[in-house]
Design a protein around this motif. Structure first.
Motif, mmCIF file in Angstrom:
data_model
loop_
_atom_site.group_PDB
_atom_site.id
_atom_site.type_symbol
_atom_site.label_atom_id
_atom_site.label_comp_id
_atom_site.label_asym_id
_atom_site.label_seq_id
_atom_site.Cartn_x
_atom_site.Cartn_y
_atom_site.Cartn_z
ATOM 1 N N ASP A 79 0.816 -1.211 0.000
ATOM 2 C CA ASP A 79 0.000 0.000 0.000
ATOM 3 C C ASP A 79 0.852 1.265 0.000
ATOM 4 N N THR A 82 3.269 2.393 -5.476
ATOM 5 C CA THR A 82 2.273 2.595 -6.526
ATOM 6 C C THR A 82 2.854 2.213 -7.876
ATOM 7 N N SER A 134 5.812 12.353 -6.366
ATOM 8 C CA SER A 134 4.866 11.411 -6.968
ATOM 9 C C SER A 134 4.075 12.045 -8.106
#
Length: 283
Positions: A79, A82, A134
């Motif tokens: 989790d 990604t 990100s």
């Protein structure tokens, strides 16, 4: 520098294991949460150390890439990672699946760039570098540089183009297409027109496609000149087609359920004139 990076993951994994007391499972239930918090702090420290090492050893070709190293025990929980790009190569003797991830580093906007080969294959995790954030706009130049270089000379990102590309990740399809065009050039892909022919002719049965490709290899068929952009565009259309992806996924599941002898028997029959190739596989 290469030697240092090659052994860094092993040294750090050993240090991480040493941080976890061996008697943890034998402590009282009231201690479990304490150890869990301690493990989280240790993991955060390990990831921060990995990030520091990667930034310190970045290579001149592109400032965010380093000499890759294996780090299976250092990867954060799923989790916290990604997926960025995923590709697969259908192979009846072991379907291959690869994916690039951005892994979060606690208390930092920066990310680790990692490649995973997940089970049921022989799984591995490789650190390729770091990402400034990100945000896909920040990540794209780093990922593009990795594909353009095809990883490193000692550890290529891929040996040839995959047989399909999963429609996942934060990048627009056009960006992902350019990643793989760079990979096609870096791997000096040849015979792409023939590959596309087989993908079309055997679109309902990937096993027969593999048999045809093996027959070409065994018969010494030479690949022509390097792939052109036109050939690549045709391949991209086929490799990202939803129907093609679904068919390959079914074939992969069938392969995972099959016994080695069953796959060998099928390919022996499909090859016809070259059955002796798979005699040892079914024994």
């Amino acid at each position: 520098m290469q030697v240092e990076s090659a052994h860094f993951g092993t040294r750090l994994a050993t240090a991480y294991n040493a941080m976890t007391p061996p008697s943890k499972s034998h402590r009282g239930i009231e201690k479990i949460e304490d150890w869990r918090l301690r493990d989280q702090k240790d993991a955060s420290m390990i990831l921060a150390t990995v990030l520091h090492h990667v930034k310190r050893t970045s290579q001149p070709s592109y400032g965010h890439l380093c000499q890759p190293f294996e780090a299976a025990e250092l990867v954060p929980a799923s989790d916290a990672a990604t997926i960025l790009v995923e590709w697969r190569c259908f192979n009846p003797f072991g379907p291959s699946r690869n994916a690039l991830f951005e892994a979060a580093v606690p208390d930092s906007y920066e990310r680790l760039l990692i490649q995973r080969t997940p089970p049921p294959q022989v799984s591995s995790t490789r650190v390729w570098g770091w990402l400034p954030s990100s945000d896909p706009r920040d990540m794209r130049p780093v990922v593009a540089a990795l594909f353009r270089a095809n990883g490193s000379q000692e550890r290529p990102l891929m040996n040839h183009l995959p047989t399909h590309i999963e429609p996942v990740g934060p990048f627009p399809a056009e960006d992902v297409k350019e990643f793989f065009w760079d990979a096609a050039q870096a791997t000096r892909t040849r015979g792409l027109a023939r590959t596309c022919d087989y993908m079309e002719w055997f679109k309902e049965n990937p096993f027969e496609r593999v048999a045809a490709e093996l027959r070409d290899a065994l018969d010494g068929r030479k690949a022509p000149a390097p792939a052109t952009r036109t050939e690549f565009e045709r391949w991209w259309s086929l490799a990202t087609d939803a129907g093609h992806i679904a068919t390959e996924k079914r074939a992969i599941e069938e392969t995972l359920r099959a016994q080695p002898g069953e796959i060998a028997n099928f390919l022996r029959e499909a090859l016809g004139s070259r059955p002796e190739v798979f005699l040892t596989i079914s024994r």
